[in-house]
Design an enzyme around this catalytic site. Sequence first.
Site, PDB file in Angstrom:
ATOM      1  N   GLU A   1      68.653-111.473  65.116  1.00 59.81           N
ATOM      2  CA  GLU A   1      69.584-110.924  66.112  1.00 59.81           C
ATOM      3  C   GLU A   1      71.038-111.069  65.672  1.00 59.81           C
ATOM      4  O   GLU A   1      71.969-110.969  66.472  1.00 59.81           O
ATOM      5  CB  GLU A   1      69.355-111.628  67.452  1.00 59.81           C
ATOM      6  CG  GLU A   1      67.948-111.426  68.003  1.00 59.81           C
ATOM      7  CD  GLU A   1      67.768-110.114  68.765  1.00 59.81           C
ATOM      8  OE1 GLU A   1      68.647-109.727  69.532  1.00 59.81           O
ATOM      9  OE2 GLU A   1      66.713-109.466  68.576  1.00 59.81           O
TER      10      GLU A   1
ATOM     11  N   HIS B   1      70.067-115.437  73.785  1.00 59.85           N
ATOM     12  CA  HIS B   1      70.720-115.700  72.494  1.00 59.85           C
ATOM     13  C   HIS B   1      71.440-117.038  72.622  1.00 59.85           C
ATOM     14  O   HIS B   1      71.876-117.406  73.720  1.00 59.85           O
ATOM     15  CB  HIS B   1      71.792-114.639  72.176  1.00 59.85           C
ATOM     16  CG  HIS B   1      71.252-113.301  71.775  1.00 59.85           C
ATOM     17  ND1 HIS B   1      71.805-112.126  72.224  1.00 59.85           N
ATOM     18  CD2 HIS B   1      70.240-112.951  70.944  1.00 59.85           C
ATOM     19  CE1 HIS B   1      71.150-111.101  71.694  1.00 59.85           C
ATOM     20  NE2 HIS B   1      70.196-111.578  70.929  1.00 59.85           N
TER      21      HIS B   1
ATOM     22  N   CYS C   1      79.741-111.191  72.889  1.00 56.28           N
ATOM     23  CA  CYS C   1      78.709-110.240  72.441  1.00 56.28           C
ATOM     24  C   CYS C   1      79.364-109.010  71.834  1.00 56.28           C
ATOM     25  O   CYS C   1      78.785-108.346  70.982  1.00 56.28           O
ATOM     26  CB  CYS C   1      77.861-109.755  73.613  1.00 56.28           C
ATOM     27  SG  CYS C   1      76.998-111.038  74.483  1.00 56.28           S
TER      28      CYS C   1
HETATM   29  O1  SUG Z   1      70.279-107.199  73.543  1.00 59.54           O
HETATM   30  N1  SUG Z   1      71.613-105.764  76.457  1.00 59.54           N
HETATM   31  C1  SUG Z   1      71.828-106.506  75.214  1.00 59.54           C
HETATM   32  C2  SUG Z   1      72.925-107.529  75.392  1.00 59.54           C
HETATM   33  C3  SUG Z   1      73.294-108.157  74.080  1.00 59.54           C
HETATM   34  C4  SUG Z   1      74.217-109.317  74.254  1.00 59.54           C
HETATM   35  N2  SUG Z   1      74.563-109.851  72.993  1.00 59.54           N
HETATM   36  C5  SUG Z   1      74.771-111.159  72.719  1.00 59.54           C
HETATM   37  N3  SUG Z   1      74.399-112.077  73.565  1.00 59.54           N
HETATM   38  N4  SUG Z   1      75.292-111.444  71.613  1.00 59.54           N
HETATM   39  C6  SUG Z   1      70.540-107.172  74.757  1.00 59.54           C
HETATM   40  O2  SUG Z   1      69.814-107.701  75.598  1.00 59.54           O
HETATM   41  C7  SUG Z   1      70.678-103.973  77.815  1.00 59.54           C
HETATM   42  C8  SUG Z   1      70.431-102.507  77.703  1.00 59.54           C
HETATM   43  C9  SUG Z   1      69.820-101.917  78.933  1.00 59.54           C
HETATM   44  O3  SUG Z   1      69.179-102.629  79.679  1.00 59.54           O
HETATM   45  O4  SUG Z   1      69.942-100.704  79.132  1.00 59.54           O
HETATM   46  C10 SUG Z   1      70.872-104.659  76.476  1.00 59.54           C
HETATM   47  O5  SUG Z   1      70.368-104.189  75.478  1.00 59.54           O
END
Ligand code: SUG
Length: 450
Positions: A174, A250, A374
């Site tokens: 990730e 994460h 993020c």
């Molecule tokens: O991978 N949300 C992302 C958020 C990523 C956050 N990144 C870090 N923590 N570094 C994920 O879960 C949601 C998309 C949706 O539900 O339409 C989403 O992909």
Amino acid sequence: MSAKEFNFDGLVGPTHNYAGLSLGNVASQSNQGNISNPRNAAKQGLRKMLALHELGLAQAVLPPQERPSINFLKQCGFSGTDSQIIQKAATEAGDLFQAACSASAMWTANAATVSPSADTLDGKVHFTPANLISKLHRSIEDETTTRILESVFTAADKFTIHPPLPHHQSMGDEGAANHTRFCTGYGTTGLEFFVYGQHYFNKNVPRPQRYPARQTLEASQAIIRAHQLKPDSSLLARQNPEVIDQGVFHNDVIAVGNMNVLFYHQRAFADEQQVKKRIIDFFKDARFYFIRVTDDQVSIDDAVKSYLFNSQIVSLSGNARKDRSMALVLPGECEANQAVWRYLQALKAADNPIDTLIVKDLRESMANGGGPACLRLRVVLNDEESAAINTSVILNKNLFRCLDQWVDKHYRDRLDIHSLADPQLLVESRAALDELTVILNLGSIYPFQR
Ligand code: SUG
């Protein structure tokens, strides 16, 4: 050689929406079906970038990806004109179609893991684009991400961009969301801290029961090998599986580090003492600050809701200030949460380098589980390296204004998940991205341009 940290923020794409695609990400699941505002989302992100630029920090921007991804839908067997592909996929395979539409590449902390040249045996900056195989909608990002990185970090004698790790669960990666670097100065060899959620092969090691552990030990080890990290320059730690089950998908939802600071919740790691010991050994006589937040101060629930630990810690020294002070860039949700805001006042007054709190409205991204940290990929570059990147992506007032107008021209201010099937949305998105590649001097990075 002197070096500085750049924040490469992802520009939110024109299809930003709430499809509830991320099991284990509480915000994504609870906002499923809500109406999004892509224009505001992009503008909120841009304003955060401008704020960091105005603090004197090095700020850059990475472009969104083409969505809906026609390539992905073709791989899934759909054929015909683009418009027919969209219509068929939306009616016959809604789940695949929603995955093809996500603007999730905006969270560039998940774009790649980056090791600065001071840490690597060959003296080059190493990048591994994250394969993001844990979620279908994210697993389609890495090919374009690789091309984007190649169009920004063009000098092959200074930058190595590895291929993403193999697309198998054992190699779930990730990116920088589970990676932090500790150092006494950005230009000196640091300790790279890799946090993983599960041993893929050793099933005896505890793992979460409810939600997936996205990062594997095996993936982190592969990156340490590929990046040729100097001996004793890396530290691997297992995330506490209980907090993954509470929505900490994460490590950057429960811990964040910068230079000689680790800001973390007491329940972040399976073995906190091992983490502390290795860091203390690495820093020897130099001072290190473990800022440990207890359950009594902030519960896991409040940490997940407010994204306290997804703040960015940025060094103001050498930039905005002469001393070694640091700022926390926080989402508005931290100010709105009583326990968190009370804790932050005490933190600011205590003996540690964090003396400035900067609150930004990132509501559109937060509703999908993406906070300030993020939205950015940290890249430490020395002077020669920063002179060797594509400088058109570096944010200044002019680029900010240009991108702000570009958003006004191309983005919708209202999108529900049903309008994702409007073929006109793809036409609008492509027009926007085509123009953006010129603004950022990226070349033909998108499938529709090739
Ligand atoms: O991978 N949300 C992302 C958020 C990523 C956050 N990144 C870090 N923590 N570094 C994920 O879960 C949601 C998309 C949706 O539900 O339409 C989403 O992909």
